[in-house]
Every structure is written in structure tokens, then in C-alpha cells.
Scaffold this motif. Structure first.
Motif, PDB file in Angstrom:
ATOM      1  N   VAL A  30      49.865  -0.182 -32.894  1.00  0.00           N
ATOM      2  CA  VAL A  30      49.709  -0.463 -31.860  1.00  0.00           C
ATOM      3  C   VAL A  30      51.247  -1.268 -31.379  1.00  0.00           C
ATOM      4  N   PRO A  31      51.377  -0.923 -29.987  1.00  0.00           N
ATOM      5  CA  PRO A  31      52.856  -1.065 -30.271  1.00  0.00           C
ATOM      6  C   PRO A  31      52.460  -2.819 -29.257  1.00  0.00           C
ATOM      7  N   GLU A  32      54.089  -3.280 -30.385  1.00  0.00           N
ATOM      8  CA  GLU A  32      54.784  -4.608 -30.214  1.00  0.00           C
ATOM      9  C   GLU A  32      54.366  -4.590 -28.132  1.00  0.00           C
ATOM     10  N   VAL A  33      54.074  -5.936 -27.719  1.00  0.00           N
ATOM     11  CA  VAL A  33      53.694  -6.421 -26.340  1.00  0.00           C
ATOM     12  C   VAL A  33      54.700  -7.169 -26.257  1.00  0.00           C
ATOM     13  N   LEU A  34      55.904  -6.796 -25.487  1.00  0.00           N
ATOM     14  CA  LEU A  34      57.056  -7.363 -25.167  1.00  0.00           C
ATOM     15  C   LEU A  34      56.616  -8.834 -23.785  1.00  0.00           C
ATOM     16  N   GLY A  35      57.348 -10.180 -23.562  1.00  0.00           N
ATOM     17  CA  GLY A  35      56.919 -11.124 -22.642  1.00  0.00           C
ATOM     18  C   GLY A  35      58.078 -10.233 -21.208  1.00  0.00           C
ATOM     19  N   PRO A  36      57.880 -11.038 -20.413  1.00  0.00           N
ATOM     20  CA  PRO A  36      58.271 -10.434 -18.815  1.00  0.00           C
ATOM     21  C   PRO A  36      59.901  -9.837 -19.308  1.00  0.00           C
ATOM     22  N   THR A  37      60.507 -10.321 -19.681  1.00  0.00           N
ATOM     23  CA  THR A  37      62.486  -9.821 -20.118  1.00  0.00           C
ATOM     24  C   THR A  37      62.858  -9.120 -21.154  1.00  0.00           C
ATOM     25  N   GLY A  38      61.817  -8.821 -22.090  1.00  0.00           N
ATOM     26  CA  GLY A  38      61.452  -7.956 -23.879  1.00  0.00           C
ATOM     27  C   GLY A  38      62.070  -6.617 -22.966  1.00  0.00           C
ATOM     28  N   ILE A  39      63.128  -6.890 -25.046  1.00  0.00           N
ATOM     29  CA  ILE A  39      63.767  -4.915 -24.275  1.00  0.00           C
ATOM     30  C   ILE A  39      62.810  -4.514 -25.274  1.00  0.00           C
ATOM     31  N   ALA A  40      62.957  -3.062 -25.040  1.00  0.00           N
ATOM     32  CA  ALA A  40      61.954  -2.035 -25.550  1.00  0.00           C
ATOM     33  C   ALA A  40      62.556  -1.108 -25.706  1.00  0.00           C
ATOM     34  N   THR A  49      53.249  -9.421 -14.701  1.00  0.00           N
ATOM     35  CA  THR A  49      53.927  -9.307 -15.298  1.00  0.00           C
ATOM     36  C   THR A  49      55.406 -10.331 -15.398  1.00  0.00           C
ATOM     37  N   THR A  50      54.695 -11.392 -14.719  1.00  0.00           N
ATOM     38  CA  THR A  50      55.641 -12.484 -15.261  1.00  0.00           C
ATOM     39  C   THR A  50      55.127 -13.497 -16.127  1.00  0.00           C
ATOM     40  N   GLY A  51      53.898 -13.467 -16.696  1.00  0.00           N
ATOM     41  CA  GLY A  51      53.245 -14.425 -18.098  1.00  0.00           C
ATOM     42  C   GLY A  51      51.688 -14.648 -16.774  1.00  0.00           C
ATOM     43  N   ARG A  52      51.314 -14.571 -16.296  1.00  0.00           N
ATOM     44  CA  ARG A  52      50.221 -14.993 -15.396  1.00  0.00           C
ATOM     45  C   ARG A  52      49.001 -14.182 -15.282  1.00  0.00           C
ATOM     46  N   PHE A  53      48.180 -13.672 -14.800  1.00  0.00           N
ATOM     47  CA  PHE A  53      46.629 -13.042 -14.478  1.00  0.00           C
ATOM     48  C   PHE A  53      47.372 -12.116 -13.275  1.00  0.00           C
ATOM     49  N   LEU A  54      46.243 -10.929 -13.223  1.00  0.00           N
ATOM     50  CA  LEU A  54      45.936 -10.040 -12.274  1.00  0.00           C
ATOM     51  C   LEU A  54      45.119  -9.785 -11.990  1.00  0.00           C
ATOM     52  N   PRO A  55      43.944 -10.167 -11.384  1.00  0.00           N
ATOM     53  CA  PRO A  55      42.770  -9.941 -11.052  1.00  0.00           C
ATOM     54  C   PRO A  55      42.408  -9.055 -10.069  1.00  0.00           C
ATOM     55  N   ILE A  56      41.709  -7.888 -10.669  1.00  0.00           N
ATOM     56  CA  ILE A  56      41.992  -5.885  -9.309  1.00  0.00           C
ATOM     57  C   ILE A  56      40.705  -5.666  -9.973  1.00  0.00           C
ATOM     58  N   VAL A  57      40.338  -5.263  -8.582  1.00  0.00           N
ATOM     59  CA  VAL A  57      39.136  -3.884  -8.477  1.00  0.00           C
ATOM     60  C   VAL A  57      39.573  -2.706  -8.204  1.00  0.00           C
ATOM     61  N   VAL A  58      38.826  -1.454  -8.710  1.00  0.00           N
ATOM     62  CA  VAL A  58      39.929   0.003  -9.348  1.00  0.00           C
ATOM     63  C   VAL A  58      39.060   0.840  -8.707  1.00  0.00           C
ATOM     64  N   THR A  59      39.065   1.182  -7.624  1.00  0.00           N
ATOM     65  CA  THR A  59      38.226   2.332  -7.692  1.00  0.00           C
ATOM     66  C   THR A  59      38.517   4.204  -7.382  1.00  0.00           C
ATOM     67  N   LEU A  60      37.928   4.513  -7.865  1.00  0.00           N
ATOM     68  CA  LEU A  60      38.463   5.896  -8.397  1.00  0.00           C
ATOM     69  C   LEU A  60      38.717   6.647  -7.123  1.00  0.00           C
ATOM     70  N   ASN A  61      38.036   6.355  -5.575  1.00  0.00           N
ATOM     71  CA  ASN A  61      38.237   7.801  -4.532  1.00  0.00           C
ATOM     72  C   ASN A  61      39.866   6.198  -4.088  1.00  0.00           C
ATOM     73  N   ALA A  62      40.407   6.809  -3.777  1.00  0.00           N
ATOM     74  CA  ALA A  62      41.131   6.765  -2.179  1.00  0.00           C
ATOM     75  C   ALA A  62      41.691   7.520  -1.725  1.00  0.00           C
ATOM     76  N   ALA A  63      43.662   7.786  -2.012  1.00  0.00           N
ATOM     77  CA  ALA A  63      44.092   9.148  -1.193  1.00  0.00           C
ATOM     78  C   ALA A  63      43.203  10.466  -0.789  1.00  0.00           C
ATOM     79  N   ARG A  64      43.202  10.505  -2.488  1.00  0.00           N
ATOM     80  CA  ARG A  64      42.479  12.290  -2.037  1.00  0.00           C
ATOM     81  C   ARG A  64      41.231  12.393  -1.228  1.00  0.00           C
ATOM     82  N   VAL A  65      40.415  10.956  -1.226  1.00  0.00           N
ATOM     83  CA  VAL A  65      39.277  11.706  -0.095  1.00  0.00           C
ATOM     84  C   VAL A  65      39.860  11.243   1.005  1.00  0.00           C
TER      85      VAL A  65
END
Ligand SMILES: Nc1ncnc2c1ncn2[C@@H]1O[C@H](COP(=O)(O)OP(=O)(O)O)[C@@H](O)[C@H]1O
Ligand SMILES: O=C(CO)[C@@H](O)[C@H](O)COP(=O)(O)O
Length: 459
Positions: free
Chosen positions: A201-211, A272-288
Motif C-alpha cells: 500500500v502507498p506510504e501515507v504522507l503528512g500535509p506537505t510531504g513530497i510524493a 489535509t491539515t493533520g485533523r479530521f473531516l467528519p462527512i456524510v455522503v450520498t450517491l445521488n446529487a447533481a445527477r438527480v
């Protein structure tokens, strides 16, 4: 003037922006479409990226670049780095049975939420690996490494063909089911549980890591999942909840605290900054909205005009918009349905209104769930292709019960990637501050009856 490039390889298209690293001013941009469908060969993304880069005037003069993209898609690579089969995308629901099996095998959704902050649904990468192991054993036997769309494109841009050079970032790794945003560690045991054996699996970089580096020597940033990149691109501040209406509908906020929702409604991604991103995701949006426009044989502007010409609540006509199954709530086999059809509501204006309201009600349910896990929602920041609809912008505040702030139409995921690239060149603990154009603000009295009739129809 140093330039940076931001790339958004999203579900429907690839977008490239070139911005001034210091001020954020847009200098050039390009775009190319992706093929339709929920199974796409990564070569098609690569071809679209080349086209979008060319339209944006190339990358020869940029000082850094970052790639953001649609999350979760399974890019399976063999030991030589070749793609084993077309990627199964986040909106491909064939692995719904695998998701249910994985929940049972670990002893319940709460065990997954504790382990990796998310609960299996068909969207997440590990369920797709399980599906591959069960249904295509010959292909599964060839897989040496697995990565995500943005990881693969970053790797291709770097010119490497060595699997050991694969890199990812926290935001996208947190949507795989085999990496924990809380501990910042891979769970190889869960990867093995899902696929039957471990994988590179890919190495996980921090916010300004170089890929890696572009051919001109410029660094490639860690990149991001598209929602985390949008948070960076809009410059969201505390109290902002972002609602993105793209192919997916997403409702999210940055947070200091990793959410732990055993129901899986709120996923505990990283930002992307070292914190968290709680999220709710639906499958049906613009295509509705696309589907409603097609049904009515009109364009988006006319759909919007029709929707705004019908009364709020569409006289009881409700569209439950599960046109691609649904992920939140988890109903992968559901179909869309129209409730409350009468002679009075059987006309284009009522149908247009019901489409806009139904799509937004599903997102308002998501907002309730997000707030239920502790998010503060002072205002909603509305982005994505669907935010270009005036009807969406004007109806949204009545259903969200909050002021809705709409930044000027733009590519906020690609912008977030560009801002990350500027951060890579500037260094420091915080991303550079870019000035933002003044957003439009929409306000309206809340209309609870629309949500109530929707709740009855969706069951
Ligand atoms: N004016 C508009 N009104 C409603 N929908 C729109 C409008 N313009 C574009 N869209 C829809 O927005 C979607 C593309 O949005 P985007 O955020 O780029 O999606 P994705 O990131 O998933 O590729 C398409 O389905 C497109 O038809
Ligand atoms: O699955 C998710 C997030 O969990 C989606 O948000 C995808 O990341 C696709 O994004 P869009 O192409 O719809 O912007």
C-alpha cells in the motif's frame, strides 16, 4: 511569480488550475471529460489529465503540483505496476454484499468504527477488494499493490514505475477501511481479512510531504481526496459546513476530534491539515438534476426556472432520489420513487421542484447527522456543479435551516490541491492564506413541512 498546479480528477471530469503561489490568482485552467460508468480503466483518467494539462498550458513552468480526486476507487496493480483490471469506483454498488459480510466478520459496525473510524459500505476500497477476491480469483491472484485514483495519477506524473514509490495522504487513506485516521496507521490485519492476504500500500504522507517530482523537477504534493481538498480550496472557517453537490452529495466540516459513529452515517475521514473531516455522503446529487432535466427535455437553466415557479413543497409531490441505489442511508439496491402524484402535481414545474427538494432533503438529513456528532453549523458553504443551479441555491436555506454561502462558480477541489502545492513550496505549519472573492449569501425561513413529507416518503 511562482506558479502552482492543482488537479481534480473527479468522477465526471478532470480539471486543472494553475495559480499564483503567493496570491492564489487564477492564471490558466483546463478540463477534460471522463467516461461514464462505475467501472473505469485508470488509463482514461490519465488521458483526460494529459488533455486538461495541455488545455491549461502545460506544467513546465510550475513550482509544485498536487492531485486531488474522487475517493475510494480500487486501483489494483500487478508486480510490474500494470493495472490489473478497470477500477471499481466509489459509486459502484456491486460490493454491497461484501460490505455486509465484513461487518459481520469483525463483529459489528461499532468494531469497524473503533478500528478505522468508518463502517463498511459498498463505496469503500476494501469491500471492492473482497468482491475481487470472491468473483475474479484470477485477477485477484495478480494483485501486488492497491492504491487510490489520486495516488495512481501522482505516481504516473512522477514517471515512476516502481510500486515502492506509491504515495498517498491521510484524507484519502482514511476512506479505505484499512487505515485509521485516529492512529495514523495501516491496519494490515483488516486488509488481510478483506482480501485474504496482505498487499503493498502507498506510504501515507503528512500535509506537505513530497510524493515525487514532475519532469521539470518540481515537487508533487501528497494530494488529497476531493472533499478534503474542497475544504482547503474554499478556505472554510470554524462553524462552516461544506455541502458539495457533484456526482456525490457530501456534507462535511473540519474537526479537531475524530468522530466515532457506529451506524456509519458519519464517516470519520482525515483532512489535509493533520485533523479530521467528519462527512456524510450520498450517491445521488447533481445527477438527480441531470435526470430531471432529461425527463423534462430541458436544460439546467430551464429546470431551475421551472422549480422556482412551483410552490414550496410541490403540493405534496416528493421525489426520493435513489437513482443509483443509495449509500446514506445504506440502501444499495434502492431505486428512485415519486410520491404524491395527482392531476394537480402532474406537470413539469412540480416535478422540477420535487427533484431539487428531494436531492436537498437527503443532504439536509446528512447535515442533521453531522450536527448530531458534534459539528457546529453556523452556515453552509455550497459548492460543486449543482450549486450552479439558482433553484438549488434559493431552496437550500429553507431546508438546511441555515444561511447558505455560495462562493463564485469555480473548481474548489482543484483549488485546494493548488493551495496544498503552494504550501509544499512555502513550508510552515499552515497553508498560505489566499484572498477569496466575496460569496453570495442566500437566506430563507425554514420550511419543516418539506422535510416532513420527504421523511414519510423515504421511510
Ligand atoms: N447549472 C447547473 N445546474 C445543475 N447542475 C449542474 C449545472 N451545471 C453543472 N451541473 C451538474 O454538475 C455535475 C458536475 O459537477 P462536479 O462538481 O464537477 O461533479 P464531479 O466532481 O462529481 O465530477 C454534472 O452532473 C452537471 O450536469
Ligand atoms: O465517495 C465519496 C466520498 O466518500 C465521493 O465524494 C467521491 O469522492 C466522489 O466525489 P465527486 O466526484 O462526486 O466529487
Amino acid at each position: 511569480m511562482a506558479l502552482v498546479a492543482g488537479i481534480d480528477s473527479s468522477t465526471q471530469s478532470c480539471k486543472v488550475v494553475i495559480r499564483d503561489a503567493e496570491t492564489g490568482r487564477l492564471v490558466r485552467q483546463g478540463r477534460a471529460v471522463h467516461p461514464d460508468g462505475t467501472e473505469v480503466h485508470p488509463d482514461a483518467w490519465w488521458a483526460a489529465l494529459q488533455q486538461a494539462i495541455e488545455e491549461a498550458g502545460g506544467l513546465d513552468d510550475v513550482a509544485a503540483a498536487s492531485v486531488a480526486g474522487q475517493q475510494h476507487g480500487m486501483v489494483a496493480l500487478d508486480e510490474n505496476g500494470a493495472v490489473v483490471r478497470p477500477a471499481l469506483l466509489w459509486n459502484d454498488t456491486r460490493s454491497a454484499g461484501a460490505a455486509a459480510d465484513l461487518i459481520e466478520e469483525l463483529g459489528g459496525g461499532d468494531k469497524w468504527a473503533d478500528a478505522v473510524g468508518i463502517v463498511p459500505v459498498a463505496s469503500f476500497t476494501l469491500t471492492k477488494l473482497r468482491w475481487l477476491a470472491r468473483n475474479e480469483p484470477a485477477n485477484a491472484a495478480k494483485v501486488a499493490a492497491v492504491c487510490l485514483p489520486h495516488d495512481w495519477l501522482t505516481w504516473k506524473l512522477s514517471g515512476s514505475t516502481s510500486l515502492s514509490d506509491l504515495r498517498t495522504d491521510r484524507s484519502d487513506a482514511s476512506g479505505t477501511l484499512y487505515w485509521s485516521a485516529r492512529t495514523n496507521e495501516y491496519r494490515h490485519d483488516l486488509l488481510e481479512l478483506g482480501f485474504g492476504r496482505d498487499l503493498l500500500v502507498p506510504e501515507v504522507l503528512g500535509p506537505t510531504g513530497i510524493a515525487g517530482h514532475l519532469p521539470n523537477g518540481a515537487p508533487l504534493g501528497p494530494g488529497a481526496g476531493d472533499n478534503a481538498a474542497a475544504a482547503l480550496g474554499t478556505g472554510a472557517r470554524p462553524g462552516d459546513v461544506i455541502v458539495s453537490i457533484g456526482t456525490s452529495g457530501t456534507v462535511f466540516a473540519s474537526s479537531e476530534v475524530a468522530p466515532n459513529d457506529p451506524t456509519g452515517t458519519v464517516a470519520g475521514f482525515a483532512d489535509t491539515t493533520g485533523r479530521f473531516l467528519p462527512i456524510v455522503v450520498t450517491l445521488n446529487a447533481a445527477r438527480v438534476l441531470d435526470a430531471a432535466a432529461k425527463l423534462l427535455n430541458v436544460g439546467h437553466d430551464e429546470l431551475s426556472r421551472l422549480a422556482l415557479s412551483a410552490p414550496a413543497g410541490a403540493d405534496g409531490l416528493v421525489l426520493v432520489p435513489y437513482l443509483e441505489g443509495e449509500r446514506t442511508p445504506n440502501r444499495p439496491d434502492a431505486t428512485g420513487s415519486l410520491h404524491g402524484l395527482t392531476l394537480r402535481t402532474s406537470n413539469p414545474a412540480h416535478l422540477a421542484r420535487a427533484a431539487v427538494e428531494g436531492m436537498l432533503c437527503a443532504l439536509a438529513d446528512g447535515l442533521d447527522a453531522l450536527v448530531g456528532t458534534g459539528a457546529v453549523a453556523d452556515r453552509i458553504v455550497l459548492v460543486g456543479g449543482g450549486a450552479r443551479s439558482e433553484a438549488v441555491r434559493r431552496i437550500a436555506p429553507a431546508l438546511f435551516g441555515k444561511p447558505v454561502v455560495v462562493p463564485p462558480p469555480g473548481e474548489y477541489v482543484a483549488d485546494g490541491a493548488a493551495r496544498q502545492a503552494a504550501w509544499v513550496t512555502a513550508g510552515g505549519d499552515l497553508p498560505p492564506v489566499w484572498s477569496a472573492e466575496t460569496p453570495e449569501v442566500y437566506e430563507a425561513d425554514s420550511i419543516p413541512s418539506i422535510r416532513e413529507q420527504y421523511a414519510i416518503a423515504r421511510g
